[in-house]
Motif scaffolding. Structure first.
Motif, PDB file in Angstrom:
ATOM      1  N   MET A 166       0.840  -1.193   0.000  1.00 55.22           N
ATOM      2  CA  MET A 166       0.000   0.000   0.000  1.00 55.22           C
ATOM      3  C   MET A 166       0.875   1.243   0.000  1.00 55.22           C
ATOM      4  SD  MET A 166      -2.807   1.231   2.808  1.00 55.22           S
ATOM      5  CE  MET A 166      -4.064   0.011   2.495  1.00 55.22           C
ATOM      6  N   LYS A 167       0.541   2.190  -0.867  1.00 58.30           N
ATOM      7  CA  LYS A 167       1.302   3.439  -0.924  1.00 58.30           C
ATOM      8  C   LYS A 167       1.037   4.260   0.340  1.00 58.30           C
ATOM      9  CE  LYS A 167       2.969   4.002  -5.314  1.00 58.30           C
ATOM     10  NZ  LYS A 167       2.307   3.198  -6.309  1.00 58.30           N
ATOM     11  N   ASN A 168       2.039   5.035   0.742  1.00 60.15           N
ATOM     12  CA  ASN A 168       1.871   5.846   1.938  1.00 60.15           C
ATOM     13  C   ASN A 168       0.793   6.910   1.771  1.00 60.15           C
ATOM     14  OD1 ASN A 168       3.562   4.547   3.638  1.00 60.15           O
ATOM     15  ND2 ASN A 168       5.366   5.757   3.100  1.00 60.15           N
ATOM     16  N   ILE A 169       0.517   7.304   0.514  1.00 60.07           N
ATOM     17  CA  ILE A 169      -0.524   8.302   0.256  1.00 60.07           C
ATOM     18  C   ILE A 169      -1.867   7.761   0.736  1.00 60.07           C
ATOM     19  CG2 ILE A 169      -1.766   9.564  -1.554  1.00 60.07           C
ATOM     20  CD1 ILE A 169       0.961   9.321  -3.169  1.00 60.07           C
ATOM     21  N   ALA A 170      -2.142   6.476   0.439  1.00 60.31           N
ATOM     22  CA  ALA A 170      -3.388   5.845   0.874  1.00 60.31           C
ATOM     23  C   ALA A 170      -3.436   5.784   2.394  1.00 60.31           C
ATOM     24  CB  ALA A 170      -3.496   4.448   0.280  1.00 60.31           C
ATOM     25  N   LEU A 171      -2.319   5.411   3.006  1.00 58.38           N
ATOM     26  CA  LEU A 171      -2.270   5.337   4.468  1.00 58.38           C
ATOM     27  C   LEU A 171      -2.501   6.718   5.070  1.00 58.38           C
ATOM     28  CD1 LEU A 171      -1.769   3.726   7.051  1.00 58.38           C
ATOM     29  CD2 LEU A 171       0.660   4.178   6.763  1.00 58.38           C
ATOM     30  N   ASP A 172      -1.869   7.739   4.496  1.00 59.17           N
ATOM     31  CA  ASP A 172      -2.049   9.109   4.990  1.00 59.17           C
ATOM     32  C   ASP A 172      -3.515   9.523   4.923  1.00 59.17           C
ATOM     33  OD1 ASP A 172       0.623   9.260   5.503  1.00 59.17           O
ATOM     34  OD2 ASP A 172       1.129  10.439   3.724  1.00 59.17           O
ATOM     35  N   SER A 173      -4.188   9.136   3.812  1.00 59.24           N
ATOM     36  CA  SER A 173      -5.610   9.472   3.653  1.00 59.24           C
ATOM     37  C   SER A 173      -6.443   8.793   4.730  1.00 59.24           C
ATOM     38  CB  SER A 173      -6.123   9.026   2.285  1.00 59.24           C
ATOM     39  OG  SER A 173      -5.352   9.604   1.275  1.00 59.24           O
ATOM     40  N   ILE A 174      -6.148   7.516   4.983  1.00 58.99           N
ATOM     41  CA  ILE A 174      -6.889   6.774   6.009  1.00 58.99           C
ATOM     42  C   ILE A 174      -6.676   7.419   7.379  1.00 58.99           C
ATOM     43  CG2 ILE A 174      -7.010   4.570   7.252  1.00 58.99           C
ATOM     44  CD1 ILE A 174      -6.308   3.208   4.525  1.00 58.99           C
TER      45      ILE A 174
ATOM     46  N   GLY B 193       5.637  -4.417  -0.504  1.00 56.66           N
ATOM     47  CA  GLY B 193       5.762  -3.470   0.600  1.00 56.66           C
ATOM     48  C   GLY B 193       6.722  -3.894   1.692  1.00 56.66           C
ATOM     49  N   ILE B 194       7.583  -4.860   1.386  1.00 56.66           N
ATOM     50  CA  ILE B 194       8.558  -5.326   2.374  1.00 56.66           C
ATOM     51  C   ILE B 194       9.845  -4.512   2.214  1.00 56.66           C
ATOM     52  CG2 ILE B 194       9.917  -7.310   3.159  1.00 56.66           C
ATOM     53  CD1 ILE B 194       7.684  -9.074   1.857  1.00 56.66           C
ATOM     54  N   GLN B 195      10.413  -4.080   3.337  1.00 55.22           N
ATOM     55  CA  GLN B 195      11.651  -3.283   3.301  1.00 55.22           C
ATOM     56  C   GLN B 195      12.769  -4.025   2.563  1.00 55.22           C
ATOM     57  OE1 GLN B 195      12.291  -0.021   4.653  1.00 55.22           O
ATOM     58  NE2 GLN B 195      14.051  -0.377   3.321  1.00 55.22           N
ATOM     59  N   ARG B 196      13.421  -3.331   1.619  1.00 55.04           N
ATOM     60  CA  ARG B 196      14.548  -3.931   0.908  1.00 55.04           C
ATOM     61  C   ARG B 196      15.827  -3.258   1.398  1.00 55.04           C
ATOM     62  NH1 ARG B 196      13.475  -2.951  -4.639  1.00 55.04           N
ATOM     63  NH2 ARG B 196      12.441  -4.935  -4.913  1.00 55.04           N
ATOM     64  N   TYR B 197      16.913  -4.004   1.410  1.00 50.31           N
ATOM     65  CA  TYR B 197      18.210  -3.489   1.862  1.00 50.31           C
ATOM     66  C   TYR B 197      19.258  -3.714   0.786  1.00 50.31           C
ATOM     67  CZ  TYR B 197      15.808  -4.062   6.340  1.00 50.31           C
ATOM     68  OH  TYR B 197      14.896  -4.025   7.357  1.00 50.31           O
ATOM     69  N   ARG B 198      20.351  -2.938   0.850  1.00 52.36           N
ATOM     70  CA  ARG B 198      21.473  -3.137  -0.072  1.00 52.36           C
ATOM     71  C   ARG B 198      22.745  -3.263   0.761  1.00 52.36           C
ATOM     72  NH1 ARG B 198      24.820   0.105  -3.889  1.00 52.36           N
ATOM     73  NH2 ARG B 198      25.175  -1.290  -5.659  1.00 52.36           N
ATOM     74  N   CYS B 199      23.476  -4.335   0.493  1.00 52.64           N
ATOM     75  CA  CYS B 199      24.705  -4.606   1.237  1.00 52.64           C
ATOM     76  C   CYS B 199      25.810  -3.675   0.746  1.00 52.64           C
ATOM     77  CB  CYS B 199      25.109  -6.065   1.034  1.00 52.64           C
ATOM     78  SG  CYS B 199      26.645  -6.501   1.861  1.00 52.64           S
ATOM     79  N   LYS B 200      26.515  -3.063   1.683  1.00 53.35           N
ATOM     80  CA  LYS B 200      27.611  -2.161   1.313  1.00 53.35           C
ATOM     81  C   LYS B 200      28.838  -2.959   0.876  1.00 53.35           C
ATOM     82  CE  LYS B 200      26.650   1.874   4.202  1.00 53.35           C
ATOM     83  NZ  LYS B 200      27.139   2.658   5.364  1.00 53.35           N
ATOM     84  N   GLU B 201      28.906  -4.216   1.298  1.00 49.82           N
ATOM     85  CA  GLU B 201      30.060  -5.060   1.007  1.00 49.82           C
ATOM     86  C   GLU B 201      29.947  -5.712  -0.384  1.00 49.82           C
ATOM     87  OE1 GLU B 201      32.179  -5.042   3.708  1.00 49.82           O
ATOM     88  OE2 GLU B 201      33.666  -5.823   2.300  1.00 49.82           O
ATOM     89  N   CYS B 202      28.909  -6.552  -0.574  1.00 48.30           N
ATOM     90  CA  CYS B 202      28.776  -7.287  -1.837  1.00 48.30           C
ATOM     91  C   CYS B 202      27.848  -6.589  -2.833  1.00 48.30           C
ATOM     92  CB  CYS B 202      28.309  -8.721  -1.587  1.00 48.30           C
ATOM     93  SG  CYS B 202      26.604  -8.865  -1.018  1.00 48.30           S
ATOM     94  N   LYS B 203      27.223  -5.473  -2.411  1.00 46.77           N
ATOM     95  CA  LYS B 203      26.337  -4.658  -3.260  1.00 46.77           C
ATOM     96  C   LYS B 203      25.030  -5.356  -3.652  1.00 46.77           C
ATOM     97  CE  LYS B 203      29.739  -1.636  -3.549  1.00 46.77           C
ATOM     98  NZ  LYS B 203      29.856  -0.748  -2.395  1.00 46.77           N
ATOM     99  N   LYS B 204      24.789  -6.561  -3.140  1.00 35.95           N
ATOM    100  CA  LYS B 204      23.544  -7.255  -3.474  1.00 35.95           C
ATOM    101  C   LYS B 204      22.404  -6.693  -2.627  1.00 35.95           C
ATOM    102  CE  LYS B 204      25.541 -11.652  -4.920  1.00 35.95           C
ATOM    103  NZ  LYS B 204      25.820 -13.029  -4.532  1.00 35.95           N
ATOM    104  N   THR B 205      21.175  -6.824  -3.181  1.00 33.67           N
ATOM    105  CA  THR B 205      20.019  -6.373  -2.411  1.00 33.67           C
ATOM    106  C   THR B 205      19.339  -7.581  -1.773  1.00 33.67           C
ATOM    107  OG1 THR B 205      18.536  -6.503  -4.316  1.00 33.67           O
ATOM    108  CG2 THR B 205      19.611  -4.384  -3.909  1.00 33.67           C
ATOM    109  N   PHE B 206      18.620  -7.330  -0.705  1.00 40.58           N
ATOM    110  CA  PHE B 206      17.877  -8.403  -0.028  1.00 40.58           C
ATOM    111  C   PHE B 206      16.763  -7.798   0.793  1.00 40.58           C
ATOM    112  CE2 PHE B 206      19.566  -7.660   4.255  1.00 40.58           C
ATOM    113  CZ  PHE B 206      20.745  -6.985   3.997  1.00 40.58           C
ATOM    114  N   CYS B 207      15.835  -8.645   1.229  1.00 42.04           N
ATOM    115  CA  CYS B 207      14.798  -8.213   2.164  1.00 42.04           C
ATOM    116  C   CYS B 207      14.785  -9.213   3.309  1.00 42.04           C
ATOM    117  CB  CYS B 207      13.434  -8.091   1.477  1.00 42.04           C
ATOM    118  SG  CYS B 207      12.687  -9.667   1.066  1.00 42.04           S
ATOM    119  N   SER B 208      13.912  -8.993   4.282  1.00 44.91           N
ATOM    120  CA  SER B 208      13.921  -9.844   5.478  1.00 44.91           C
ATOM    121  C   SER B 208      13.585 -11.302   5.163  1.00 44.91           C
ATOM    122  CB  SER B 208      12.945  -9.297   6.521  1.00 44.91           C
ATOM    123  OG  SER B 208      11.652  -9.198   5.965  1.00 44.91           O
ATOM    124  N   LEU B 209      13.008 -11.568   3.986  1.00 43.14           N
ATOM    125  CA  LEU B 209      12.635 -12.945   3.644  1.00 43.14           C
ATOM    126  C   LEU B 209      13.653 -13.653   2.759  1.00 43.14           C
ATOM    127  CD1 LEU B 209       8.827 -12.500   2.896  1.00 43.14           C
ATOM    128  CD2 LEU B 209       9.924 -13.191   5.021  1.00 43.14           C
TER     129      LEU B 209
END
Ligand code: ZN
Length: 130
Positions: A1-9, A68-84
């Motif tokens: 869900m976009k934050n705009i929708a959440l803000d409206s709610i 809508g899951i937070q994504r991260y980028r590793c500073k070491e190997c430059k790969k991206t990942f999320c909590s799953l």
């Protein structure tokens, strides 16, 4: 869900009276209790401490996934990942059914019965067991 929708709610909630706010509160609680996958994801996000690829603790937030899951980028190997990443729930389309599946497996229910109950194919049920 976009934050705009959440803000409206959130803005709309301010205009609710006491009785309707209590009804909303009850609906939100019900939704939170039924969203087991969402709960698992939120709990995992709280404990992300290293890159699942190279185990470096040096990573930064890098946007969010389509779900809508937070994504991260590793500073070491430059790969991206999320909590799953590197969990059975990563890229799984039927995440909500998978948790029910695991629960039924623990209860010793047959694959055939599980597949029928969750409305998934026997092939999927077989694949998940592995
Ligand atoms: Zn890494």
């Amino acid at each position: 869900m976009k934050n705009i929708a959440l803000d409206s709610i959130l803005q709309l909630i301010l205009s609710l009276n006491y009785v309707d706010t209590k009804r909303l509160n009850s609906s939100v609680k019900q939704k939170l209790d039924s969203d087991i996958v969402g709960k698992v994801i939120a709990e995992r996000e709280d404990i992300v401490s290293e890159c699942p690829h190279c185990h470096s603790p040096e990573f930064v937030k890098h946007g969010v996934t389509a779900k809508g899951i937070q994504r991260y980028r590793c500073k070491e190997c430059k790969k991206t990942f999320c909590s799953l990443t590197k969990t059975p729930l990563y890229k799984m389309r039927k995440q909500d059914k998978w948790l029910s599946y695991v629960s039924m497996m623990w209860d010793g229910i047959t694959l055939r019965k599980i597949a029928k109950t969750l409305n998934i194919s026997l092939r999927t049920a077989f694949f998940w067991r592995h």
